[in-house]
Motif scaffolding. Structure first.
Motif, PDB file in Angstrom:
ATOM      1  N   ALA A 114       4.526  10.431   6.730  1.00  0.00           N
ATOM      2  CA  ALA A 114       3.755   9.190   6.787  1.00  0.00           C
ATOM      3  C   ALA A 114       3.795   8.483   8.125  1.00  0.00           C
ATOM      4  O   ALA A 114       2.904   7.682   8.425  1.00  0.00           O
ATOM      5  CB  ALA A 114       4.280   8.224   5.730  1.00  0.00           C
ATOM      6  N   ALA A 122       9.552   7.402   9.086  1.00  0.00           N
ATOM      7  CA  ALA A 122      10.155   6.211   9.695  1.00  0.00           C
ATOM      8  C   ALA A 122       9.378   5.869  10.965  1.00  0.00           C
ATOM      9  O   ALA A 122       8.249   5.401  10.889  1.00  0.00           O
ATOM     10  CB  ALA A 122      11.630   6.457   9.968  1.00  0.00           C
ATOM     11  N   CYS A 149      17.437  11.207   4.961  1.00  0.00           N
ATOM     12  CA  CYS A 149      18.316  10.368   5.781  1.00  0.00           C
ATOM     13  C   CYS A 149      17.641   9.025   6.038  1.00  0.00           C
ATOM     14  O   CYS A 149      16.422   8.885   5.883  1.00  0.00           O
ATOM     15  CB  CYS A 149      18.642  11.056   7.109  1.00  0.00           C
ATOM     16  SG  CYS A 149      17.231  11.163   8.220  1.00  0.00           S
ATOM     17  N   GLY A 183       8.870   6.389   1.983  1.00  0.00           N
ATOM     18  CA  GLY A 183       9.831   7.461   1.672  1.00  0.00           C
ATOM     19  C   GLY A 183      10.347   7.372   0.249  1.00  0.00           C
ATOM     20  O   GLY A 183      10.456   8.368  -0.464  1.00  0.00           O
ATOM     21  N   ALA A 210      19.257   1.573   2.137  1.00  0.00           N
ATOM     22  CA  ALA A 210      18.269   2.575   1.709  1.00  0.00           C
ATOM     23  C   ALA A 210      18.975   3.836   1.210  1.00  0.00           C
ATOM     24  O   ALA A 210      18.551   4.452   0.222  1.00  0.00           O
ATOM     25  CB  ALA A 210      17.332   2.912   2.869  1.00  0.00           C
ATOM     26  N   SER A 215       0.808  -1.226   0.000  1.00  0.00           N
ATOM     27  CA  SER A 215       0.000   0.000   0.000  1.00  0.00           C
ATOM     28  C   SER A 215       0.843   1.279   0.000  1.00  0.00           C
ATOM     29  O   SER A 215       0.295   2.379   0.017  1.00  0.00           O
ATOM     30  CB  SER A 215      -0.918   0.011   1.226  1.00  0.00           C
ATOM     31  OG  SER A 215      -0.143  -0.044   2.400  1.00  0.00           O
TER      32      SER A 215
HETATM   33  P1  NAD Z   1       9.661   0.797   6.160  1.00  0.00           P
HETATM   34  O1  NAD Z   1      10.021  -0.112   7.275  1.00  0.00           O
HETATM   35  O2  NAD Z   1       9.599   0.259   4.767  1.00  0.00           O
HETATM   36  O3  NAD Z   1      10.656   2.052   6.113  1.00  0.00           O
HETATM   37  C1  NAD Z   1      11.063   2.744   7.235  1.00  0.00           C
HETATM   38  C2  NAD Z   1      12.463   3.275   6.931  1.00  0.00           C
HETATM   39  O4  NAD Z   1      12.854   4.123   8.002  1.00  0.00           O
HETATM   40  C3  NAD Z   1      13.510   2.176   6.805  1.00  0.00           C
HETATM   41  O5  NAD Z   1      14.276   2.359   5.629  1.00  0.00           O
HETATM   42  C4  NAD Z   1      14.358   2.367   8.065  1.00  0.00           C
HETATM   43  O6  NAD Z   1      15.717   1.998   7.864  1.00  0.00           O
HETATM   44  C5  NAD Z   1      14.207   3.848   8.296  1.00  0.00           C
HETATM   45  N1  NAD Z   1      14.472   4.295   9.667  1.00  0.00           N
HETATM   46  C6  NAD Z   1      14.266   3.639  10.837  1.00  0.00           C
HETATM   47  N2  NAD Z   1      14.643   4.406  11.876  1.00  0.00           N
HETATM   48  C7  NAD Z   1      15.090   5.566  11.357  1.00  0.00           C
HETATM   49  C8  NAD Z   1      15.607   6.754  11.924  1.00  0.00           C
HETATM   50  N3  NAD Z   1      15.732   6.893  13.254  1.00  0.00           N
HETATM   51  N4  NAD Z   1      15.984   7.759  11.093  1.00  0.00           N
HETATM   52  C9  NAD Z   1      15.856   7.624   9.750  1.00  0.00           C
HETATM   53  N5  NAD Z   1      15.366   6.518   9.150  1.00  0.00           N
HETATM   54  C10 NAD Z   1      14.994   5.497   9.945  1.00  0.00           C
HETATM   55  O7  NAD Z   1       8.253   1.443   6.586  1.00  0.00           O
HETATM   56  P2  NAD Z   1       7.222   2.197   5.637  1.00  0.00           P
HETATM   57  O8  NAD Z   1       6.200   1.235   5.167  1.00  0.00           O
HETATM   58  O9  NAD Z   1       7.948   3.055   4.670  1.00  0.00           O
HETATM   59  O10 NAD Z   1       6.472   3.101   6.719  1.00  0.00           O
HETATM   60  C11 NAD Z   1       7.073   4.293   7.209  1.00  0.00           C
HETATM   61  C12 NAD Z   1       6.153   4.884   8.280  1.00  0.00           C
HETATM   62  O11 NAD Z   1       4.883   5.184   7.684  1.00  0.00           O
HETATM   63  C13 NAD Z   1       5.869   3.957   9.454  1.00  0.00           C
HETATM   64  O12 NAD Z   1       5.715   4.735  10.622  1.00  0.00           O
HETATM   65  C14 NAD Z   1       4.532   3.338   9.084  1.00  0.00           C
HETATM   66  O13 NAD Z   1       3.813   2.920  10.227  1.00  0.00           O
HETATM   67  C15 NAD Z   1       3.854   4.501   8.409  1.00  0.00           C
HETATM   68  N6  NAD Z   1       2.806   4.092   7.455  1.00  0.00           N
HETATM   69  C16 NAD Z   1       3.095   3.308   6.404  1.00  0.00           C
HETATM   70  C17 NAD Z   1       2.096   2.946   5.511  1.00  0.00           C
HETATM   71  C18 NAD Z   1       2.375   2.089   4.307  1.00  0.00           C
HETATM   72  O14 NAD Z   1       1.489   1.971   3.441  1.00  0.00           O
HETATM   73  N7  NAD Z   1       3.548   1.514   4.172  1.00  0.00           N
HETATM   74  C19 NAD Z   1       0.768   3.389   5.720  1.00  0.00           C
HETATM   75  C20 NAD Z   1       0.492   4.218   6.814  1.00  0.00           C
HETATM   76  C21 NAD Z   1       1.532   4.555   7.681  1.00  0.00           C
END
Ligand code: NAD
Length: 353
Positions: A258, A237, A199, A182, A205, A143
């Motif tokens: 996000a 993140a 970052c 991201g 990544a 998603s």
């Molecule tokens: P993901 O796990 O694919 O990516 C998260 C990224 O953040 C990773 O590359 C990780 O290395 C990095 N990261 C972790 N700690 C960090 C820090 N301290 N500083 C910088 N980077 C850091 O997750 P995602 O699916 O991209 O989701 C990101 C956020 O969005 C989460 O909070 C998730 O709950 C939220 N979210 C995602 C979706 C979705 O559709 N994927 C939907 C709603 C909310």
């Protein structure tokens, strides 16, 4: 909220399957707008109390997210208590699916932290009340494409509210986290003419971003990012990133990202307002994901239809920011009020059907 206070919730179900080792809790906060929809978090909680606190909090949040996204879904969430790397098996996921099925559609599950589309494929072998399956199994898949698109729409609405134009050209956007969301957000920003600083803690990544988008300026960490002259901060993140410490160094005029649960404490919303930072409520900004999941569950998934609905995040964000300004309140308070009004008004109609 006390762990024993589930009084705001319609239903909380403890699930135990000794054979597969499943221990899960399903929390249905509200079905006023329709079947409670929200993902399953698979996490090694320190205790059952911690798992319960989390699921009660998360399911309430989903009621607000689904309401403001205009979905015909109430709020629910589930947690599986365990280490996904060790405890996750087909048998456990299918036992979990049978518990979801036992609720007869009052709760619809999907992916969350620690669960993936292939896990939902297993769950789907035991229940129809599941979304977020893989395209191979007839689902919509990941998603994050629509989540990122929704974040971009919210950002444009915030830019219009703050600067009088949706245009991001010449603005500097700081993206913290180059994971699934991201990485899909960056092309939107570059296409809109924004300068991007980013970052991530994961070298892979960083390497991927450097290779695909050499024009993105990469910095060491989020502390450096938020103090690097950015106009918009997009946390993509972890949660809890907006706290007293970040408030001291945050350069941005807009926060729009996000990540779930960005505010370390609810009071931070007021502090941001006082500091002149326009904070777009995370659950509104990131609702593209649940819009996709709902589209998959409610009918044969249609990407274009889900994309059109996600485009609505622009108008929703604009409405929230206008209302907050008009009422002299925070965008979080305005968003919560709009969600509660819809639950009260439409929920009443739903029951009459
Ligand atoms: P993901 O796990 O694919 O990516 C998260 C990224 O953040 C990773 O590359 C990780 O290395 C990095 N990261 C972790 N700690 C960090 C820090 N301290 N500083 C910088 N980077 C850091 O997750 P995602 O699916 O991209 O989701 C990101 C956020 O969005 C989460 O909070 C998730 O709950 C939220 N979210 C995602 C979706 C979705 O559709 N994927 C939907 C709603 C909310």
């Amino acid at each position: 909220m006390s762990i024993f206070d589930a009084s705001g919730h319609e239903q909380v179900v403890f699930c135990h399957d000794p054979e597969s080792g499943l221990r899960a809790i399903i929390a249905v906060y509200s079905t006023a707008l329709g079947p409670a929809l929200g993902g399953t978090r698979f996490y090694p909680y320190a205790s059952e109390e911690e798992a319960l606190t989390d699921v009660l909090h998360l399911s309430e949040g989903m009621a607000y997210k689904n309401a403001i996204a205009g979905l015909d879904h109430g709020g629910g969430k589930a947690v599986i208590w365990g280490d996904p790397g060790v405890d996750k098996t087909e048998a456990l996921l299918r036992a979990y699916g049978r518990f979801v099925e036992s609720l007869g559609g009052r709760y619809v599950t999907a992916c969350d932290v620690g669960t993936y589309v292939e896990d939902m494929d297993h769950v789907a072998r035991e229940t129809r009340h599941v979304s977020g399956r893989s395209p191979e199994s007839g689902g919509a898949g990941d998603s994050s494409i629509l989540t990122a698109f929704g974040v971009f729409q919210a950002m444009r609405a915030a830019a219009q509210h703050r600067w009088g134009a949706v245009d991001l050209a010449g603005r500097t956007v700081g993206v913290a986290g180059l994971g699934k969301v991201g990485r899909h957000l960056i092309p939107h920003l570059l296409e809109a003419g924004a300068d991007v600083v980013a970052c991530d803690v994961d070298p892979a990544a960083i390497g991927r971003t450097a290779a695909n988008h050499p024009q993105v300026r990469l910095v060491a960490d989020a502390d450096e990012l938020i103090a690097s002259g950015i106009h918009i901060y997009a946390p993509c993140a972890m949660g809890g990133v907006l706290n007293e410490s970040t408030l001291k160094t945050l350069d941005a005029e807009i926060v729009c990202g996000a990540a779930n649960n960005q505010l370390a404490e609810p009071e931070v919303a007021v502090e941001l307002e006082r500091a002149g930072v326009l904070y777009c409520p995370d659950y509104v900004v990131n609702s593209g994901g649940v819009i996709q999941v709902a589209d998959e569950y409610d009918g044969a998934f249609d990407f274009k239809r889900a994309e059109r609905r996600t485009l609505g995040i622009f108008a929703t964000t604009a409405r929230i920011l206008e209302r907050a300004k008009g009422e002299g309140t925070t965008p979080v308070a305005a968003a919560n009020a709009i969600a509660e009004e819809r639950i009260a008004a439409v929920g009443r109609l739903q029951r009459l059907r």
